[in-house]
Design an enzyme around this catalytic site. Sequence first.
Site, mmCIF file in Angstrom:
data_model
loop_
_atom_site.group_PDB
_atom_site.id
_atom_site.type_symbol
_atom_site.label_atom_id
_atom_site.label_comp_id
_atom_site.label_asym_id
_atom_site.label_seq_id
_atom_site.Cartn_x
_atom_site.Cartn_y
_atom_site.Cartn_z
ATOM 1 N N GLU A 289 46.774 -7.895 -30.681
ATOM 2 C CA GLU A 289 45.654 -7.115 -29.690
ATOM 3 C C GLU A 289 45.337 -5.822 -30.092
ATOM 4 O O GLU A 289 46.270 -4.886 -30.543
ATOM 5 C CB GLU A 289 46.416 -6.895 -28.446
ATOM 6 C CG GLU A 289 45.503 -6.771 -27.361
ATOM 7 C CD GLU A 289 46.223 -6.391 -26.019
ATOM 8 O OE1 GLU A 289 47.335 -6.022 -26.001
ATOM 9 O OE2 GLU A 289 45.610 -6.839 -25.028
ATOM 10 N N LYS B 68 54.803 3.993 -10.725
ATOM 11 C CA LYS B 68 55.008 4.749 -12.070
ATOM 12 C C LYS B 68 53.652 4.416 -13.149
ATOM 13 O O LYS B 68 53.666 3.467 -13.743
ATOM 14 C CB LYS B 68 56.240 4.097 -12.767
ATOM 15 C CG LYS B 68 56.843 5.080 -14.091
ATOM 16 C CD LYS B 68 55.764 5.795 -14.871
ATOM 17 C CE LYS B 68 55.978 5.487 -16.404
ATOM 18 N NZ LYS B 68 54.776 5.740 -17.089
ATOM 19 N N CYS C 99 42.476 -6.259 -20.854
ATOM 20 C CA CYS C 99 43.458 -7.258 -21.238
ATOM 21 C C CYS C 99 42.742 -8.479 -21.356
ATOM 22 O O CYS C 99 43.327 -9.385 -22.332
ATOM 23 C CB CYS C 99 44.510 -7.405 -20.251
ATOM 24 S SG CYS C 99 43.876 -7.834 -18.581
ATOM 25 N N GLU D 35 52.290 -8.885 -16.564
ATOM 26 C CA GLU D 35 50.955 -8.899 -16.890
ATOM 27 C C GLU D 35 50.641 -8.166 -18.232
ATOM 28 O O GLU D 35 50.467 -7.134 -18.253
ATOM 29 C CB GLU D 35 49.990 -8.492 -15.817
ATOM 30 C CG GLU D 35 50.191 -9.200 -14.462
ATOM 31 C CD GLU D 35 49.831 -10.544 -14.473
ATOM 32 O OE1 GLU D 35 49.190 -10.867 -15.436
ATOM 33 O OE2 GLU D 35 49.878 -11.275 -13.565
HETATM 34 P P1 NAD Z 1 51.963 0.061 -22.651
HETATM 35 O O1 NAD Z 1 52.831 -1.026 -22.565
HETATM 36 O O2 NAD Z 1 52.211 1.064 -23.657
HETATM 37 O O3 NAD Z 1 52.615 1.065 -21.187
HETATM 38 C C1 NAD Z 1 52.363 0.406 -19.776
HETATM 39 C C2 NAD Z 1 53.263 1.402 -18.981
HETATM 40 O O4 NAD Z 1 54.580 0.941 -19.179
HETATM 41 C C3 NAD Z 1 53.170 2.777 -18.895
HETATM 42 O O5 NAD Z 1 53.168 3.174 -17.740
HETATM 43 C C4 NAD Z 1 54.330 3.432 -19.888
HETATM 44 O O6 NAD Z 1 54.872 4.505 -19.596
HETATM 45 C C5 NAD Z 1 55.302 2.269 -19.455
HETATM 46 N N1 NAD Z 1 56.222 1.961 -20.341
HETATM 47 C C6 NAD Z 1 56.213 1.919 -21.691
HETATM 48 N N2 NAD Z 1 57.380 1.618 -22.234
HETATM 49 C C7 NAD Z 1 58.409 1.412 -21.338
HETATM 50 C C8 NAD Z 1 59.714 1.259 -21.136
HETATM 51 N N3 NAD Z 1 60.398 1.019 -22.390
HETATM 52 N N4 NAD Z 1 60.306 1.251 -20.115
HETATM 53 C C9 NAD Z 1 59.499 1.190 -19.128
HETATM 54 N N5 NAD Z 1 58.247 1.495 -18.931
HETATM 55 C C10 NAD Z 1 57.497 1.623 -20.206
HETATM 56 O O7 NAD Z 1 50.585 -0.301 -22.515
HETATM 57 P P2 NAD Z 1 49.296 0.470 -22.095
HETATM 58 O O8 NAD Z 1 48.748 1.030 -23.842
HETATM 59 O O9 NAD Z 1 49.332 1.741 -21.161
HETATM 60 O O10 NAD Z 1 48.190 -0.501 -21.830
HETATM 61 C C11 NAD Z 1 47.651 -1.217 -22.573
HETATM 62 C C12 NAD Z 1 48.181 -2.639 -22.669
HETATM 63 O O11 NAD Z 1 47.975 -3.086 -21.186
HETATM 64 C C13 NAD Z 1 47.516 -3.695 -23.523
HETATM 65 O O12 NAD Z 1 48.476 -4.549 -24.096
HETATM 66 C C14 NAD Z 1 46.842 -4.710 -22.395
HETATM 67 O O13 NAD Z 1 46.388 -5.836 -22.638
HETATM 68 C C15 NAD Z 1 47.786 -4.350 -21.365
HETATM 69 N N6 NAD Z 1 46.911 -4.900 -19.980
HETATM 70 C C16 NAD Z 1 47.433 -6.139 -19.304
HETATM 71 C C17 NAD Z 1 46.519 -6.624 -18.113
HETATM 72 C C18 NAD Z 1 46.848 -7.780 -17.466
HETATM 73 O O14 NAD Z 1 46.817 -7.967 -16.337
HETATM 74 N N7 NAD Z 1 47.384 -8.948 -18.133
HETATM 75 C C19 NAD Z 1 45.728 -5.510 -17.750
HETATM 76 C C20 NAD Z 1 45.490 -4.394 -18.301
HETATM 77 C C21 NAD Z 1 46.125 -4.108 -19.703
#
Ligand code: NAD
Length: 516
Positions: free
Chosen positions: A409, A199, A308, A274
């Site tokens: 963040e 997804k 991240c 992550e």
């Molecule tokens: P997000 O949490 O908004 O979304 C990530 C994914 O989760 C998307 O596919 C979204 O549709 C899905 N999602 C959102 N709410 C959900 C729910 N209630 N149930 C199931 N799925 C859900 O994050 P984003 O804005 O897309 O990405 C940025 C974030 O990702 C930042 O906080 C960043 O630090 C983190 N990130 C972490 C790493 C790591 O390896 N630690 C790497 C890259 C990004």
Amino acid sequence: MTAATLSLDPISPAIRPTQQDSDQRYRYQHYIDGAFVDPASNAWLETSDPVTGEDWAWVARGDAADVERAVTAAHRAFSEGAWPALSASGRGALMRKLGDLITENADWLARVEMRDNGKLFAELSMQMRYMANYYYYYGGLADKIEGTVIPTDKPGVFNYTRPEPIGVVACIMPWNSPLPLTSLKLAPALAAGCTVVLKPSEFTSASLLEFVKLVEAAGFPKGVVNVITGYGAEVGDALISHKLVERIAFTGGPEAGRMINEKAARHMKRVTLELGGKSPNIVFDDAELDQAIKGAVAGIFAASGQTCVAGSRLLVQDTIHDAFVERLKAFIADVRFGHPSDPATQVAPISTRPQLEKIKSYVEIAKSEGARLVAGGEPASVPGYPKGLFFKPTIFVDVKNSMRIAQEEVFGPVLSVIRFKDEDEAVRIANDTQFGLAAGIWTQSMRRALTMANRVRAGTVWVNNYRSTSTTSPFGGFKMSGVGREGGIAGIREYMETKSVWISTATDIPNPFIRR
Ligand code: NAD
């Protein structure tokens, strides 16, 4: 290459163009059980180019009915047919083929990814080529995960362990590095023998739907890899609670991560999370400062801060603080904004409008908290791209670690500079956060490097470099930055269960009612 002439023609026969509508927009369907299919509801999302603001593609808006089809297909492929019949070496061979196809099609994947999330083409092209290594590494590892024979204290029985694939895995990804972050999950899951439902983020789904054409071309049986697109709440929720999904592998923000963890716990699902960070990048006065400047800039401003591991808290020893900040300002003063496909461009746009708004709001928060803005702090207007989501590299000084700008963040090009006196104070500030994803340390003292690397609470510590990663090395967070590890041998273990098998070698099974 300008936006107007940007070509999306594929460069290899392995990828055929996805269908275009009469309005020239691409249309990306779900990929379920080896076929591209419309969403059950026939609802679609628009996806836009962050450089031009143009809505360039339609993406299927999935719901629980689509999830049901995809999970059922993944479960069937896990339980019967060609995939479970394949040996671990056979899985490895398919994965190496996929690695080759990724290498051949790297530029095409990079171009689609660039159009969706606006990252620099040069960076994406390198990332896509490197991504092939995930499939080579885990393909090679597939037939090397061994069980053990256990010497037990029970005579007459033989006990061994067998690592087995966990089952159907749901992988949920963010928008900042869609394909590499997918591959960190998909490659070990496939090597372990799992099947998956992927997804992607609702903002950046297109590249994954191009990528699965390579999965198909490599010869993976249908149903092993499925893709459902759409919103987190509509698709993610159904995936997490589905009784046939055994593990959730999630990369994203801490808020969604926490919700997913809670829901997964209710359904007793395994999770890998992550999440985000507020990583300290610590510069001592004995560092090689020319290198440390580059490390500080790479730490926060690479990919416009949308990583991240961004070193978003720069801790600088007070003896060099002012001079170091001046050098930082000079380093970023003349950066070139532009189209991400132009090799001369140094700063690409922010990937999504909501993210740009979030960055702007944190700049206001920082000012209201008393942090002092010394660079950037506003969108950049770039000739030729009036709707481009560009934001200037931004530096705040006089930041206290208790401020929101130092604790939350931002996920953008916003650096908080914090002074410290000595090692003890640096450790205290570095660890005073809910996160623990990464840290940088700049010093020429071996003693200091080792001591600091031990004392900082983070899943990854870089000394005199920032951002080095490898397929072969585990990556993950302490504290609120996550659960579990991706990469390395630890990465494949996340997708396996350990079975303990007991075989009797006795000629007589004791009567349970007679104690001897
Ligand atoms: P997000 O949490 O908004 O979304 C990530 C994914 O989760 C998307 O596919 C979204 O549709 C899905 N999602 C959102 N709410 C959900 C729910 N209630 N149930 C199931 N799925 C859900 O994050 P984003 O804005 O897309 O990405 C940025 C974030 O990702 C930042 O906080 C960043 O630090 C983190 N990130 C972490 C790493 C790591 O390896 N630690 C790497 C890259 C990004």
